[in-house]
Design a protein around this motif. Structure first.
Motif: not given
Length: 86
Positions: A15-17, A19, A24-26, A28
């Motif tokens: 998982i990479k979040i 900011d 925001l970029s998520f 998975i």
């Protein structure tokens, strides 16, 4: 995460979040069996398991509500990339 645990047969989940100024970029990503988005279209019934698939539809609906975009990438596993503008 629930769908990965139930369906993917994955041994690794990343998982990479991120900011950044734009939003925001998520991301998975799992190393599971992946899936074809066409075979689990919004609420279609899986005759083999006699149940409907709602996970993809729910993710799309929630991201859309937040004004974002989502991509499902089948790349020897599954990657879900979500972007939400600030």
């Amino acid at each position: 995460m629930s769908n990965i645990a139930r369906h993917a047969n994955a041994t690794l989940v990343q998982i990479k979040i991120t900011d950044v100024a734009e939003g925001l970029s998520f991301v998975i990503k799992d190393n599971g069996i992946g899936f074809s988005e066409e075979t689990v279209q919004d609420g279609t019934k899986d005759a083999a398991q006699n149940r409907k698939h709602w996970g993809v539809a729910n993710i799309k609906k929630r991201v859309e509500f937040l004004g974002g975009t989502v991509q499902f990438i089948n790349d020897g596993g599954c990657t879900i990339a979500i972007r939400i503008k600030k």
